[in-house]
Write a protein that holds these residues in place. Structure first.
Motif, PDB file in Angstrom:
ATOM      1  N   LYS A   9       0.824  -1.220   0.000  1.00  0.00           N
ATOM      2  CA  LYS A   9       0.000   0.000   0.000  1.00  0.00           C
ATOM      3  C   LYS A   9       0.846   1.254   0.000  1.00  0.00           C
ATOM      4  O   LYS A   9       0.466   2.294  -0.547  1.00  0.00           O
ATOM      5  CB  LYS A   9      -0.937   0.007   1.222  1.00  0.00           C
ATOM      6  CG  LYS A   9      -2.074  -0.984   1.071  1.00  0.00           C
ATOM      7  CD  LYS A   9      -3.088  -0.873   2.190  1.00  0.00           C
ATOM      8  CE  LYS A   9      -4.272  -1.773   1.872  1.00  0.00           C
ATOM      9  NZ  LYS A   9      -5.026  -2.138   3.064  1.00  0.00           N
ATOM     10  N   ILE A  10       1.974   1.179   0.673  1.00  0.00           N
ATOM     11  CA  ILE A  10       2.903   2.309   0.597  1.00  0.00           C
ATOM     12  C   ILE A  10       4.273   1.765   0.227  1.00  0.00           C
ATOM     13  O   ILE A  10       4.542   0.582   0.433  1.00  0.00           O
ATOM     14  CB  ILE A  10       3.009   3.104   1.928  1.00  0.00           C
ATOM     15  CG1 ILE A  10       3.477   2.188   3.065  1.00  0.00           C
ATOM     16  CG2 ILE A  10       1.703   3.787   2.259  1.00  0.00           C
ATOM     17  CD1 ILE A  10       3.886   2.957   4.321  1.00  0.00           C
ATOM     18  N   ASN A  11       5.119   2.638  -0.317  1.00  0.00           N
ATOM     19  CA  ASN A  11       6.494   2.177  -0.466  1.00  0.00           C
ATOM     20  C   ASN A  11       7.299   2.674   0.739  1.00  0.00           C
ATOM     21  O   ASN A  11       6.877   3.574   1.463  1.00  0.00           O
ATOM     22  CB  ASN A  11       7.084   2.567  -1.835  1.00  0.00           C
ATOM     23  CG  ASN A  11       7.192   4.047  -2.030  1.00  0.00           C
ATOM     24  OD1 ASN A  11       7.687   4.758  -1.149  1.00  0.00           O
ATOM     25  ND2 ASN A  11       6.735   4.524  -3.175  1.00  0.00           N
ATOM     26  N   PRO A  12       8.451   2.033   0.979  1.00  0.00           N
ATOM     27  CA  PRO A  12       9.192   2.302   2.217  1.00  0.00           C
ATOM     28  C   PRO A  12       9.398   3.783   2.525  1.00  0.00           C
ATOM     29  O   PRO A  12       9.233   4.218   3.662  1.00  0.00           O
ATOM     30  CB  PRO A  12      10.527   1.600   1.982  1.00  0.00           C
ATOM     31  CG  PRO A  12      10.166   0.443   1.114  1.00  0.00           C
ATOM     32  CD  PRO A  12       9.070   0.942   0.215  1.00  0.00           C
ATOM     33  N   ALA A  13       9.718   4.549   1.486  1.00  0.00           N
ATOM     34  CA  ALA A  13      10.028   5.962   1.730  1.00  0.00           C
ATOM     35  C   ALA A  13       8.847   6.735   2.299  1.00  0.00           C
ATOM     36  O   ALA A  13       9.017   7.807   2.886  1.00  0.00           O
ATOM     37  CB  ALA A  13      10.517   6.613   0.444  1.00  0.00           C
ATOM     38  N   GLN A  14       7.650   6.178   2.135  1.00  0.00           N
ATOM     39  CA  GLN A  14       6.470   6.880   2.639  1.00  0.00           C
ATOM     40  C   GLN A  14       6.239   6.668   4.134  1.00  0.00           C
ATOM     41  O   GLN A  14       5.366   7.303   4.725  1.00  0.00           O
ATOM     42  CB  GLN A  14       5.229   6.440   1.848  1.00  0.00           C
ATOM     43  CG  GLN A  14       5.252   6.921   0.402  1.00  0.00           C
ATOM     44  CD  GLN A  14       4.113   6.330  -0.401  1.00  0.00           C
ATOM     45  OE1 GLN A  14       4.164   5.185  -0.830  1.00  0.00           O
ATOM     46  NE2 GLN A  14       3.073   7.105  -0.589  1.00  0.00           N
ATOM     47  N   CYS A  15       7.019   5.767   4.739  1.00  0.00           N
ATOM     48  CA  CYS A  15       6.899   5.584   6.184  1.00  0.00           C
ATOM     49  C   CYS A  15       7.738   6.648   6.867  1.00  0.00           C
ATOM     50  O   CYS A  15       8.899   6.851   6.529  1.00  0.00           O
ATOM     51  CB  CYS A  15       7.404   4.202   6.598  1.00  0.00           C
ATOM     52  SG  CYS A  15       7.530   4.002   8.396  1.00  0.00           S
ATOM     53  N   GLY A  16       7.137   7.331   7.834  1.00  0.00           N
ATOM     54  CA  GLY A  16       7.830   8.434   8.507  1.00  0.00           C
ATOM     55  C   GLY A  16       9.094   8.024   9.235  1.00  0.00           C
ATOM     56  O   GLY A  16       9.956   8.847   9.516  1.00  0.00           O
ATOM     57  N   LEU A  17       9.217   6.755   9.561  1.00  0.00           N
ATOM     58  CA  LEU A  17      10.390   6.321  10.316  1.00  0.00           C
ATOM     59  C   LEU A  17      11.542   5.912   9.411  1.00  0.00           C
ATOM     60  O   LEU A  17      12.683   5.797   9.861  1.00  0.00           O
ATOM     61  CB  LEU A  17      10.040   5.119  11.209  1.00  0.00           C
ATOM     62  CG  LEU A  17       8.902   5.316  12.215  1.00  0.00           C
ATOM     63  CD1 LEU A  17       8.681   4.034  13.001  1.00  0.00           C
ATOM     64  CD2 LEU A  17       9.216   6.455  13.174  1.00  0.00           C
TER      65      LEU A  17
END
Lengths: 72, 357, 336
Positions: B319-327
């Protein structure tokens, strides 16, 4: 989930094969491929041969690609 | 000797780009080894933006529930225990540390290449209880099954498996049904198929009308699989095609499947981020329960929550790619991972961190 | 000659008669520097240059012996190489042992013999030392700490400040063998084949390359392997580097062993490999000079220094370009 590499069986003794990976070698169980014999290439995962490989030349995938491309 | 080279790769990449519709295609690969291979070889860059690769829940470490990790850590703290594990699990963070940090505190944790090495160790150290952490999918299940059978044959009283094995096809069904996954095609795991064959995945094409190609792990294998999917998409066909015929037969490896059948039966399993799903795990049959760590050690029901800002679940679902995770890249890096997608070298986040894209 | 059954005991480290006997009868047989033989608290050395380079390292490798070498050889070569890559001519080494009680004297003797051979090959003298013995369980058999001093002639000093856009990046040979050999020995992974440590003294190699001219910076590829060294230097120099995957040499046995275990050679430690940054017009001459060394037969250019930046890029065998980062943690075998 599936790190497995091809190697050549050089000897088999009681279900354990010596497998040559091109310079390095290691034992692996051939219990899962009972028809495998010395000289066969097998795919090895976690110390087990899980499949006998069919020989294919290095550019078979390119040829396959060209066939598909031409047909589309 | 002819080699698959840059020219060949370029020819295939160009061909794929011409086959693909203007909006491009989103393809999900469900094998951590594919995530790694695509990132490392530069295929992601070679095929962008026409092909977008989504990493599905195919890294056995990444889909291991937090509470199972915590149970493994409890086992490591038991008296007279030697934990044997694939390297993949050593750094996965649980609530109270990792196998690696416990080793620093004095736990006996050893990396093995094969479950058979754990059996051999048990035979050589009768005073210790050797627990093998059994993570993996269908590629690994036969190896664990045979290891258990060896232990039975040798009448070992000190060998146990902490069984975390999972299976893929039913999980994909769940992703499509309950979790709203939308993809243009699946790149199917070549070595899982080497064992179980291609038929268990036919439902993806037949019921969901999604084109699939069984793929190997060399760049040329993945390129061929992508070509097949693109060609099927273009002609409106949905099938499961085989781009890995040198390894994968439609019927798989019957002997390997028989070994798994003998030792395990399908069960409900808890996956990180996806929750519990029927028929997505393998449980040791009763006759082998003497080798089951969950039965032979008292493991309390550990209630763990996944760290709240961790978005591994959404990454696992594509659903998201890694870069979209804030951490990502900040609090969560390979040397200080928050979630499993960063720990395993083929977790989507670790692959993105190390290889870009 | 030490008896096979004799072991090191606490008294050997206490500074008394048994300590002195151990040093005189065992250590001095292999460390033959006349200065050391005086067994004074310090050794005075005559320096011929205005500046010296100093370095120190502790060696805690397990297992102590592995294909291609042992802890003793690494303890000498590692320090010799740290001096050499700075442009110094290594001259004198110190050597401190922390030995676990119960350690077999014959095994210690083998390690000393190995150190003597390495020091002899490198042309360095071990001029002062120390021995301590700790209780069982407090040292993994043996720890060795060496410090080294090298002479730096004017104009010889190498540094990342000297790296320029356009510099060629040269490697002296194939990577990954050392770490794979040690890991295989430590964990019993059962790999067979020509997998051994590359541990070697590289001062002659560095000197030859320096003489060819245009040598700006040299770095040895130890922990973290080639990837770590490239990234550290790129960040220090604030320049982008690009290397070509096809040009990074890996021996077939190492490539196969890594493939089987799921390891990446570019992240694996070496003990006999360097990368050298050379001005482009001198690159061929530097290569030719390197190949005179037995430790650089396979030397080659692996990449170039680019413009301002600080990242490392890899041109993959497929013709794509991606980032090559430091592998942040110690590589472990995997199934996935």
């Amino acid at each position: 989930m599936c790190l497995a590499i091809p190697g050549k069986i050089t000897a088999i003794k009681e279900g354990i094969a010596e497998i040559d990976y091109g310079g390095a070698s290691r034992e692996a169980s051939v219990e899962l491929v009972p028809s495998a014999k010395a000289g066969d290439y097998v795919l090895v995962h976690a110390g087990f041969a899980i499949q006998i490989l069919k020989t294919e030349d290095a550019l078979a995938t390119l040829e396959e690609f060209r066939k598909i491309n031409a047909a589309v | 000797m002819p080699q698959f080279d840059k020219a060949a790769a370029l020819e295939m990449a160009d061909g794929i780009k011409k086959l693909v519709p203007p909006a491009g295609l989103s393809l999900m690969e469900v094998c951590g080894t594919h995530t790694f291979a695509i990132a490392k070889s530069g295929l992601r860059q070679l095929l962008a933006p026409h092909i977008r690769f989504l990493s599905g829940p195919g890294c056995p470490v990444c889909v291991t529930a937090q509470e199972d990790i915590d149970r493994a850590l409890l086992l490591a703290r038991e008296q007279d225990v030697i934990i044997t594990t694939f390297g993949d699990m050593v750094r996965v963070p649980g609530r109270t540390g990792s196998l690696e940090s416990l080793r620093r505190e004095g736990a006996d944790v050893r990396v093995v290449y094969s479950p058979l090495d754990a059996v051999t160790l048990a035979a050589h150290t009768p005073a210790k209880k050797v627990i093998f952490i059994g993570v993996g999918f269908e590629t690994t299940a036969p190896a664990v099954a045979v290891a258990v059978m060896h232990a039975a044959r040798r009448n070992l009283k000190n060998f146990f498996v902490f069984n975390l094995l999972k299976t893929v096809p039913a999980a994909l069904r769940q992703l499509l049904d309950a979790q709203g996954l939308k993809v243009d095609g699946f790149i199917l795991p070549g070595h899982v198929c080497a064992v179980i064959g291609t038929k268990p995945f036919n439902f993806l094409a037949e019921k969901y009308n999604i084109p699939c190609a069984v793929s190997g792990f060399e760049p040329q294998d993945i390129l061929l699989a992508v070509t097949m999917i693109a060609a099927m998409k273009k002609s409106g066909r949905a099938q499961v095609q085989n781009a890995y015929t040198r390894v994968v037969a439609e019927e798989g490896n019957a002997k390997a499947c028989e070994m798994v059948e003998r030792v395990f039966l399908p069960c409900r399993a808890k996956w990180r981020a996806l929750g519990e799903m029927d028929a997505t795990g393998l449980a040791l049959r009763k006759e082998f329960s003497r080798f089951d760590a969950a039965v032979n050690f008292s493991l309390p029901a550990v209630l763990s929550c996944e760290p709240s800002a961790c978005r591994c679940g959404e990454v696992l679902l594509g659903k998201i790619n890694p870069a979209q995770c804030g951490l990502f890249g900040k609090q969560c890096t390979p040397s200080a991972p928050v979630g499993p997608c960063m720990v395993s070298s083929e977790g989507a986040c670790a692959a993105a961190y190390h290889y870009g894209g | 000659m030490a008896d096979n059954k004799e072991v090191v005991c606490m008294a050997h480290g206490s500074g008394g008669a048994r300590s002195r006997a151990l040093v005189q009868e065992l250590f001095l047989r292999y460390f033959t520097s006349p200065a050391l033989a005086r067994l004074e608290d310090s050794t005075v050395c005559k320096v011929s240059t205005g500046r010296i380079a100093m370095t120190t390292d502790s060696y805690v490798v397990t297992p102590l012996e592995f294909p291609g070498g042992d802890i003793g050889r690494i303890a000498v070569c590692g320090t010799v190489n740290d001096l050499s890559v700075k442009g110094a001519a290594p001259k004198w080494l110190t050597c401190a042992f922390i030995i676990e009680e119960g350690f077999e004297l014959s095994r210690l003797e083998n390690i000393l013999r190995s150190m003597k051979a390495a020091a002899g090959e490198a042309g360095v003298e071990i001029v002062t030392g120390d021995t301590k013995v700790v209780q069982r369980g407090q040292a993994d058999g043996l720890f060795i700490t060496t410090a080294g001093v090298g002479e730096v002639a004017d104009g010889d000093e190498l540094s990342f400040d000297l790296i320029h856009e356009g510099d060629a990046i040269i490697i002296n040979g194939p990577v990954g063998g050392h770490a794979l050999a040690v890991m295989n020995a430590r964990h019993g992974f059962g790999l067979k084949g020509d997998i051994k440590s590359d541990v070697a003294p590289l001062n002659a190699l560095c000197r030859n390359m320096a003489r060819a001219g245009g040598l700006h910076c040299v770095r040895d590829l130890t922990r973290g392997g080639l990837a770590a060294a490239l990234n550290e230097l790129a960040q220090s120099a604030k320049l982008d580097f690009t290397v070509s995957e096809e040009n990074i040499p890996v021996e077939p046995a190492v490539a196969s062993g890594c493939a089987l275990l799921g390891l990446e050679p570019v992240y694996l430690a070496n003990e006999g490999k360097i990368i050298a940054f050379v001005s482009p017009e001198k690159a061929e001459a530097a290569l030719a000079a390197a190949k005179n060394s037995p430790y650089a037969k396979d030397a080659r250019i692996i990449g170039r220094v680019g413009a301002k930046g600080g990242r490392v890029f890899l041109d993959t065998a497929l013709g794509a370009t991606r980032v090559l980062r430091t592998g942040e943690t110690e590589q472990l075998p995997r199934i996935c």
